[in-house]
Design an enzyme around this catalytic site. Structure first.
Site, PDB file in Angstrom:
ATOM      1  N   ASP A 195      -8.280  -6.929   0.784  1.00 13.89           N
ATOM      2  CA  ASP A 195      -7.438  -7.006   1.981  1.00 13.89           C
ATOM      3  C   ASP A 195      -8.160  -6.341   3.131  1.00 13.89           C
ATOM      4  O   ASP A 195      -9.029  -5.491   2.912  1.00 13.89           O
ATOM      5  CB  ASP A 195      -6.123  -6.227   1.776  1.00 13.89           C
ATOM      6  N   CYS A 221     -12.739 -27.633   9.641  1.00 13.93           N
ATOM      7  CA  CYS A 221     -11.673 -26.686   9.295  1.00 13.93           C
ATOM      8  C   CYS A 221     -10.317 -27.392   9.272  1.00 13.93           C
ATOM      9  O   CYS A 221      -9.961 -28.108  10.214  1.00 13.93           O
ATOM     10  CB  CYS A 221     -11.660 -25.542  10.306  1.00 13.93           C
ATOM     11  N   CYS A 267      -7.730 -26.329  14.521  1.00 13.90           N
ATOM     12  CA  CYS A 267      -8.872 -27.250  14.507  1.00 13.90           C
ATOM     13  C   CYS A 267      -8.428 -28.689  14.239  1.00 13.90           C
ATOM     14  O   CYS A 267      -8.932 -29.616  14.869  1.00 13.90           O
ATOM     15  CB  CYS A 267      -9.891 -26.822  13.453  1.00 13.90           C
ATOM     16  N   GLY A 295      -1.234   6.313   0.891  1.00 12.68           N
ATOM     17  CA  GLY A 295      -2.353   7.243   0.725  1.00 12.68           C
ATOM     18  C   GLY A 295      -3.398   7.096   1.823  1.00 12.68           C
ATOM     19  O   GLY A 295      -3.885   8.086   2.365  1.00 12.68           O
ATOM     20  N   PHE A 296      -3.696   5.850   2.176  1.00 10.81           N
ATOM     21  CA  PHE A 296      -4.730   5.609   3.187  1.00 10.81           C
ATOM     22  C   PHE A 296      -4.359   6.223   4.532  1.00 10.81           C
ATOM     23  O   PHE A 296      -5.230   6.626   5.301  1.00 10.81           O
ATOM     24  CB  PHE A 296      -4.988   4.102   3.340  1.00 10.81           C
ATOM     25  N   HIS A 343      -6.433 -19.912  12.393  1.00 12.28           N
ATOM     26  CA  HIS A 343      -7.781 -20.357  12.024  1.00 12.28           C
ATOM     27  C   HIS A 343      -8.478 -19.316  11.139  1.00 12.28           C
ATOM     28  O   HIS A 343      -9.050 -19.660  10.100  1.00 12.28           O
ATOM     29  CB  HIS A 343      -8.631 -20.631  13.276  1.00 12.28           C
ATOM     30  N   CYS A 402      -7.386 -26.025   9.483  1.00 12.23           N
ATOM     31  CA  CYS A 402      -6.300 -25.222  10.066  1.00 12.23           C
ATOM     32  C   CYS A 402      -5.586 -25.999  11.175  1.00 12.23           C
ATOM     33  O   CYS A 402      -6.138 -26.951  11.724  1.00 12.23           O
ATOM     34  CB  CYS A 402      -6.847 -23.885  10.589  1.00 12.23           C
ATOM     35  N   ASP A 429       0.869  -1.165   0.000  1.00 14.86           N
ATOM     36  CA  ASP A 429       0.000   0.000   0.000  1.00 14.86           C
ATOM     37  C   ASP A 429       0.916   1.229   0.000  1.00 14.86           C
ATOM     38  O   ASP A 429       1.920   1.255   0.700  1.00 14.86           O
ATOM     39  CB  ASP A 429      -0.886  -0.041   1.245  1.00 14.86           C
TER      40      ASP A 429
END
Ligand SMILES: [Zn+2]
Length: 411
Positions: free
Chosen positions: A270, A308, A313, A94-95, A339, A310, A91
């Protein structure tokens, strides 16, 4: 960049694309986790890579302040600096004019702000933003844009949009002078607030510069605006952007927002939400968010989600253990962050599979049914998906409520 549309949904504007960058292939649509300071909070780069994530976000503004371009140049860029071998998008900063607006004043030359560490006045110009992103070595770099809050109205929105076009030209010139176009890809950012006329003007000008930009982002949204305005602007932009370039909606991270954006033709998004909410003890699931801080989980031997894959899990960690450590032990943040990133990847990966297999409308209906249940679908999602031919209310008595929809126990 090599960019190829692999499949297109027969009903909605959703598509699956293959994007090949200098650090490998990323399949789109995808969700990009945010590593503002070159680190995903709570995870090592090896953990992030093992989750199958191929593209993360770094922030040029922050990395310029610390460690600075000298350090980054010395080590050969941000990939080596953080030990991350896959793709990075930066990025431009600017934000930060919105999020740190107390510090910034915008002129035609650039943004003037006080360095938060030294208090010294510092100017960030479009040229410098691109040079910083060159030092970082990100695979995708963003133009410096003049960002205003999505709640701003009046002539300032017009001024910021027009200036973003002029700054895009300065970014293009700086980037092309560097000769790095083969490894680093410049994205333009469409501005124009919530005004369709201004958005259109910005779209026309930036699409015209298509030979010089690799992709397009839609900026200036996700700042607390009405969701009904949000989706209409996303749709307007996605409809007009060229099909042969990736389209990135900035700051979008809730699962229902992601899927609506994908249906409208968005490829990338994002947000800090999934990793931030993990640190506050909230696990994201296909049945809605789960606040593991609540006492009702103290004796539960259930996993967060039986299906899940992950690490948290699949090793059978019970909710009771997570309740015991979340927001107290750092291991709790590791467990929930992994997760939640896998959840985001499952939402987007599931969308890609469904688009390829020609069943994306059904995927959307199933997702909304499981996620919101009978608590009420957000009206804006129903309207947005109806605009691309999907009726979420088909074949059922579903409650539709204004605003975000169901109230989760995630206070
Ligand atoms: Zn999990």
């Amino acid at each position: 960049m090599e960019f190829e549309v692999i499949a297109q949904c027969h009903t909605t504007n959703a598509r699956v694309c293959r994007m090949k960058l200098a650090h490998g292939i990323t399949m789109l649509p995808t969700f990009m986790p945010v590593a503002t300071q070159a680190a995903i909070k709570g995870l090592t780069p090896q953990q992030v890579e093992s989750l199958g994530i191929t593209l993360i976000l770094n922030n040029a503004y922050h990395l310029n302040l610390r460690p600075g371009t000298k350090v980054l140049d010395g080590v050969g860029g941000a990939h080596a600096f953080q030990g991350w071998h896959r793709n990075i998008l930066t990025d431009s900063g600017g934000f930060q004019f919105v999020s740190l607006d107390k510090f910034a004043s915008i002129t035609e030359e650039g943004a003037l702000f006080s360095c938060p560490f030294t208090g010294h006045p510092t100017m960030l110009t479009p040229e410098e933003s691109i040079s910083i992103q060159h030092s970082i070595g990100a695979d995708i770099i963003m133009q410096l844009d003049d960002v205003v809050s999505s709640l701003t109205v009046g002539p300032r929105v017009d001024e910021a949009m027009e200036r973003s076009i002029r700054w895009l030209d300065r970014c293009i010139e700086q980037h092309e002078r560097s000769g790095r176009q083969d490894r680093q890809n410049l994205f333009a950012i469409i501005q124009g607030g919530l005004d369709p006329t201004l958005r259109d003007k910005c779209l026309d000008a930036m699409v015209e510069r298509g030979d010089h930009v690799a992709g397009y982002a839609i900026g200036g949204l996700s700042g607390g605006e009405e969701k009904d305005l949000f989706w209409r602007i996303i749709k307007q932009c996605a409809d007009k952007l060229p099909i042969d370039r990736p389209r990135y909606s900035m700051g979008v991270g809730f699962a229902e927002d992601l899927l609506v954006c994908v249906a409208l033709g968005i490829d990338m998004a994002d947000c800090v939400f999934p990793t931030r909410t993990a640190r506050f003890g909230v696990a994201l699931t296909f049945k809605g968010p789960l606040n593991l801080r609540l006492k009702k989980h103290a004796k539960s031997m259930d996993r967060i989600d039986d299906n899940c894959p992950c690490p948290t899990c699949s090793t059978g960690t019970p909710r009771a253990m997570l309740h015991h450590i979340v927001t107290i032990e750092t291991a709790g943040a590791h467990a929930l962050t992994q997760h939640n990133l896998v959840f985001q990847a499952q939402v987007m990966g599931g969308a890609r599979d469904a688009i390829v297999e020609g069943r994306f409308p059904e995927y959307l209906r199933t997702f909304f049914k499981n996620y919101f249940g009978d608590q009420g679908y957000p009206e804006w999602c129903v309207n947005a998906l109806r605009s691309v031919g999907v009726d979420l209310l088909q074949g059922g008595n579903v409650l539709v409520i204004p605003g975000r929809g169901a109230k989760w126990d995630v206070a």
